[in-house]
Design a protein around this motif. Sequence first.
Motif, PDB file in Angstrom:
ATOM      1  N   TYR A 210       0.814  -1.202   0.000  1.00 39.64           N
ATOM      2  CA  TYR A 210       0.000   0.000   0.000  1.00 39.64           C
ATOM      3  C   TYR A 210       0.859   1.270   0.000  1.00 39.64           C
ATOM      4  CZ  TYR A 210      -3.766   3.195   1.342  1.00 39.64           C
ATOM      5  OH  TYR A 210      -4.666   4.224   1.390  1.00 39.64           O
ATOM      6  N   LEU A 211       1.765   1.407   0.953  1.00 38.36           N
ATOM      7  CA  LEU A 211       2.553   2.627   1.070  1.00 38.36           C
ATOM      8  C   LEU A 211       3.446   2.876  -0.152  1.00 38.36           C
ATOM      9  CD1 LEU A 211       3.602   2.896   4.830  1.00 38.36           C
ATOM     10  CD2 LEU A 211       1.793   4.106   3.615  1.00 38.36           C
ATOM     11  N   PRO A 212       4.182   1.875  -0.672  1.00 38.28           N
ATOM     12  CA  PRO A 212       5.004   2.164  -1.860  1.00 38.28           C
ATOM     13  C   PRO A 212       4.197   2.641  -3.059  1.00 38.28           C
ATOM     14  CG  PRO A 212       5.719   0.116  -0.829  1.00 38.28           C
ATOM     15  CD  PRO A 212       4.451   0.513  -0.142  1.00 38.28           C
ATOM     16  N   LEU A 213       3.023   2.059  -3.261  1.00 40.84           N
ATOM     17  CA  LEU A 213       2.201   2.461  -4.407  1.00 40.84           C
ATOM     18  C   LEU A 213       1.517   3.810  -4.174  1.00 40.84           C
ATOM     19  CD1 LEU A 213       0.571  -0.969  -5.347  1.00 40.84           C
ATOM     20  CD2 LEU A 213       2.473   0.197  -6.473  1.00 40.84           C
ATOM     21  N   MET A 214       1.441   4.235  -2.936  1.00 41.41           N
ATOM     22  CA  MET A 214       0.811   5.520  -2.605  1.00 41.41           C
ATOM     23  C   MET A 214       1.811   6.667  -2.552  1.00 41.41           C
ATOM     24  SD  MET A 214      -2.545   5.276  -1.984  1.00 41.41           S
ATOM     25  CE  MET A 214      -2.912   6.540  -0.773  1.00 41.41           C
ATOM     26  N   ALA A 215       3.043   6.446  -3.022  1.00 44.57           N
ATOM     27  CA  ALA A 215       4.105   7.451  -2.880  1.00 44.57           C
ATOM     28  C   ALA A 215       3.726   8.824  -3.420  1.00 44.57           C
ATOM     29  CB  ALA A 215       5.389   6.943  -3.540  1.00 44.57           C
ATOM     30  N   PRO A 216       3.147   8.956  -4.630  1.00 44.87           N
ATOM     31  CA  PRO A 216       2.793  10.311  -5.099  1.00 44.87           C
ATOM     32  C   PRO A 216       1.794  11.016  -4.193  1.00 44.87           C
ATOM     33  CG  PRO A 216       2.800   8.759  -6.929  1.00 44.87           C
ATOM     34  CD  PRO A 216       2.919   7.944  -5.679  1.00 44.87           C
ATOM     35  N   ALA A 217       0.796  10.273  -3.706  1.00 44.72           N
ATOM     36  CA  ALA A 217      -0.182  10.882  -2.811  1.00 44.72           C
ATOM     37  C   ALA A 217       0.455  11.255  -1.476  1.00 44.72           C
ATOM     38  CB  ALA A 217      -1.354   9.931  -2.588  1.00 44.72           C
ATOM     39  N   LEU A 218       1.378  10.425  -0.996  1.00 43.31           N
ATOM     40  CA  LEU A 218       2.068  10.732   0.262  1.00 43.31           C
ATOM     41  C   LEU A 218       2.869  12.019   0.130  1.00 43.31           C
ATOM     42  CD1 LEU A 218       3.342   7.157   1.236  1.00 43.31           C
ATOM     43  CD2 LEU A 218       1.509   8.443   2.343  1.00 43.31           C
ATOM     44  N   VAL A 219       3.541  12.196  -1.000  1.00 42.58           N
ATOM     45  CA  VAL A 219       4.326  13.412  -1.218  1.00 42.58           C
ATOM     46  C   VAL A 219       3.411  14.630  -1.292  1.00 42.58           C
ATOM     47  CG1 VAL A 219       5.824  14.610  -2.842  1.00 42.58           C
ATOM     48  CG2 VAL A 219       6.227  12.211  -2.316  1.00 42.58           C
ATOM     49  N   ALA A 220       2.295  14.498  -2.006  1.00 44.12           N
ATOM     50  CA  ALA A 220       1.367  15.626  -2.152  1.00 44.12           C
ATOM     51  C   ALA A 220       0.798  16.042  -0.804  1.00 44.12           C
ATOM     52  CB  ALA A 220       0.238  15.243  -3.111  1.00 44.12           C
ATOM     53  N   VAL A 221       0.320  15.079  -0.038  1.00 40.29           N
ATOM     54  CA  VAL A 221      -0.280  15.396   1.257  1.00 40.29           C
ATOM     55  C   VAL A 221       0.786  15.863   2.254  1.00 40.29           C
ATOM     56  CG1 VAL A 221      -1.534  14.431   3.221  1.00 40.29           C
ATOM     57  CG2 VAL A 221      -2.216  13.845   0.904  1.00 40.29           C
ATOM     58  N   GLY A 222       1.965  15.247   2.200  1.00 34.21           N
ATOM     59  CA  GLY A 222       3.037  15.675   3.098  1.00 34.21           C
ATOM     60  C   GLY A 222       3.463  17.107   2.845  1.00 34.21           C
ATOM     61  N   THR A 223       3.545  17.492   1.569  1.00 33.29           N
ATOM     62  CA  THR A 223       3.885  18.885   1.235  1.00 33.29           C
ATOM     63  C   THR A 223       2.812  19.836   1.725  1.00 33.29           C
ATOM     64  OG1 THR A 223       5.053  18.081  -0.731  1.00 33.29           O
ATOM     65  CG2 THR A 223       4.535  20.431  -0.632  1.00 33.29           C
ATOM     66  N   TYR A 224       1.552  19.446   1.540  1.00 34.75           N
ATOM     67  CA  TYR A 224       0.439  20.281   2.019  1.00 34.75           C
ATOM     68  C   TYR A 224       0.508  20.449   3.535  1.00 34.75           C
ATOM     69  CZ  TYR A 224      -4.273  21.172   3.778  1.00 34.75           C
ATOM     70  OH  TYR A 224      -5.337  21.656   4.481  1.00 34.75           O
ATOM     71  N   ALA A 225       0.733  19.350   4.255  1.00 34.78           N
ATOM     72  CA  ALA A 225       0.786  19.418   5.722  1.00 34.78           C
ATOM     73  C   ALA A 225       1.959  20.274   6.190  1.00 34.78           C
ATOM     74  CB  ALA A 225       0.883  18.006   6.301  1.00 34.78           C
ATOM     75  N   LEU A 226       3.100  20.153   5.514  1.00 34.34           N
ATOM     76  CA  LEU A 226       4.258  20.953   5.896  1.00 34.34           C
ATOM     77  C   LEU A 226       3.991  22.438   5.694  1.00 34.34           C
ATOM     78  CD1 LEU A 226       7.217  21.198   6.762  1.00 34.34           C
ATOM     79  CD2 LEU A 226       7.860  20.915   4.363  1.00 34.34           C
ATOM     80  N   LEU A 227       3.423  22.801   4.543  1.00 35.07           N
ATOM     81  CA  LEU A 227       3.126  24.212   4.286  1.00 35.07           C
ATOM     82  C   LEU A 227       2.083  24.744   5.264  1.00 35.07           C
ATOM     83  CD1 LEU A 227       3.067  24.234   0.376  1.00 35.07           C
ATOM     84  CD2 LEU A 227       4.903  24.979   1.900  1.00 35.07           C
ATOM     85  N   LEU A 228       1.106  23.906   5.613  1.00 37.87           N
ATOM     86  CA  LEU A 228       0.090  24.325   6.572  1.00 37.87           C
ATOM     87  C   LEU A 228       0.713  24.643   7.916  1.00 37.87           C
ATOM     88  CD1 LEU A 228      -2.981  24.608   7.273  1.00 37.87           C
ATOM     89  CD2 LEU A 228      -2.898  22.216   7.976  1.00 37.87           C
ATOM     90  N   ALA A 229       1.575  23.751   8.388  1.00 37.29           N
ATOM     91  CA  ALA A 229       2.215  23.965   9.694  1.00 37.29           C
ATOM     92  C   ALA A 229       3.247  25.080   9.638  1.00 37.29           C
ATOM     93  CB  ALA A 229       2.872  22.666  10.160  1.00 37.29           C
ATOM     94  N   TRP A 230       3.923  25.209   8.502  1.00 38.76           N
ATOM     95  CA  TRP A 230       4.998  26.203   8.385  1.00 38.76           C
ATOM     96  C   TRP A 230       4.447  27.625   8.374  1.00 38.76           C
ATOM     97  CZ3 TRP A 230       9.949  24.751   8.835  1.00 38.76           C
ATOM     98  CH2 TRP A 230      10.953  25.664   8.501  1.00 38.76           C
ATOM     99  N   ASN A 231       3.287  27.816   7.776  1.00 37.23           N
ATOM    100  CA  ASN A 231       2.738  29.170   7.613  1.00 37.23           C
ATOM    101  C   ASN A 231       1.667  29.524   8.631  1.00 37.23           C
ATOM    102  OD1 ASN A 231       4.337  29.605   5.288  1.00 37.23           O
ATOM    103  ND2 ASN A 231       2.841  28.513   4.019  1.00 37.23           N
ATOM    104  N   GLU A 232       1.264  28.585   9.470  1.00 38.70           N
ATOM    105  CA  GLU A 232       0.175  28.851  10.417  1.00 38.70           C
ATOM    106  C   GLU A 232       0.633  29.849  11.477  1.00 38.70           C
ATOM    107  OE1 GLU A 232      -2.837  28.811  13.234  1.00 38.70           O
ATOM    108  OE2 GLU A 232      -0.803  28.197  13.741  1.00 38.70           O
ATOM    109  N   TYR A 233      -0.279  30.732  11.875  1.00 42.69           N
ATOM    110  CA  TYR A 233       0.075  31.761  12.863  1.00 42.69           C
ATOM    111  C   TYR A 233      -0.858  31.773  14.067  1.00 42.69           C
ATOM    112  CZ  TYR A 233       0.691  36.344  15.017  1.00 42.69           C
ATOM    113  OH  TYR A 233       0.903  37.335  15.926  1.00 42.69           O
ATOM    114  N   LEU A 234      -2.170  31.662  13.851  1.00 44.37           N
ATOM    115  CA  LEU A 234      -3.140  31.882  14.919  1.00 44.37           C
ATOM    116  C   LEU A 234      -2.916  30.940  16.094  1.00 44.37           C
ATOM    117  CD1 LEU A 234      -5.673  33.190  16.075  1.00 44.37           C
ATOM    118  CD2 LEU A 234      -7.038  31.542  14.749  1.00 44.37           C
ATOM    119  N   TYR A 235      -2.855  29.641  15.836  1.00 43.07           N
ATOM    120  CA  TYR A 235      -2.709  28.675  16.927  1.00 43.07           C
ATOM    121  C   TYR A 235      -1.326  28.746  17.559  1.00 43.07           C
ATOM    122  CZ  TYR A 235      -7.226  26.568  16.053  1.00 43.07           C
ATOM    123  OH  TYR A 235      -8.586  26.358  15.948  1.00 43.07           O
ATOM    124  N   GLN A 236      -0.323  29.034  16.767  1.00 46.71           N
ATOM    125  CA  GLN A 236       1.010  29.195  17.348  1.00 46.71           C
ATOM    126  C   GLN A 236       1.062  30.418  18.251  1.00 46.71           C
ATOM    127  OE1 GLN A 236       3.956  29.104  14.231  1.00 46.71           O
ATOM    128  NE2 GLN A 236       3.164  27.203  13.346  1.00 46.71           N
TER     129      GLN A 236
END
Length: 299
Positions: A210-236
């Motif tokens: 499952y995980l090896p075949l899901m690599a493109p989706a993992l990269v897409a979601v991981g990038t989204y999560a990183l940008l979300l956490a990197w740019n978030e201000y209110l909760y921080q």
Amino acid sequence: MTAVAADTRAAARSRVIPNYRRRRLFVELAAMALGLVLIVWTLAPIYSMIMVALEEHGDVFTEAIWPAHPNFDSFWIVVTQGYWYLEYFWHQFGNSLYIGCATVFLTLLIGSLVSFSVSRMRIRRGWLLTNAALLTYLVPASFLAIPFYRIMQSYGLGNNLWSVIAAEVTFATPYAIFIFQQYGRSIPIELDEAARIDGASPVQVYFRIYLPLMAPALVAVGTYALLLAWNEYLYQFLLLSNTRSMTVPVALAQFLNSDESPWNYMMATAIVYAIPPVVIYYMFRGRMTAGLTMGGVKG
């Protein structure tokens, strides 16, 4: 008579073709003009940041298009923590990196496990779980800030990086589940069945198929999560109050508390802070596009 009619039709076609070409040229020119306006509109703030960062402290608000004496002193001050607002810059940068990496790891772990359990192990009424997760997006994140703050305080996680991580994972996981489920439909279920016939456990199917075949989706979601956490201000801002526990976005806001805000240092700090996500995005943009495209069309 037939010849006259043929000549008339030929003349009409000859008039239509130039008209079509003129319309096409006009559309192309309009599209180019709109594209140019959008490019200028997008790049103007970035240009302004760079210009201010290259100026001397006293020349920040000049009306010059380019600094008269550009220099990299502001960047050197940021890197060496040579200003009192920047004395914990690298520690705060490390906090942001820690929150971003933890958010990515937990989002991918929870999202992939949920999508694998629901779509591959055929859990009864699993769609209720995934739909309930998506329904959380109906409530704006800003509305949940105060309740989330009180919950973290009651659990003793005030001024703790893990309180911010919990908030970021909460907001990123429903999107991750949705993308993983949509992308997972492109993976034949027969692969799982064949592996189980050969004696593979669900854990082995998850990690080896499952995980090896899901690599493109993992990269897409991981990038989204990183940008979300990197740019978030209110909760921080709400959950982190100590100078050493702050992240860079919260620390940047502290510059405005000074009687004389050092705008050149602020812009240089923002540029340095923006480099990692830009590099990560351009490193994985191909896989990210593939993951989002596949997840968007399958359904």
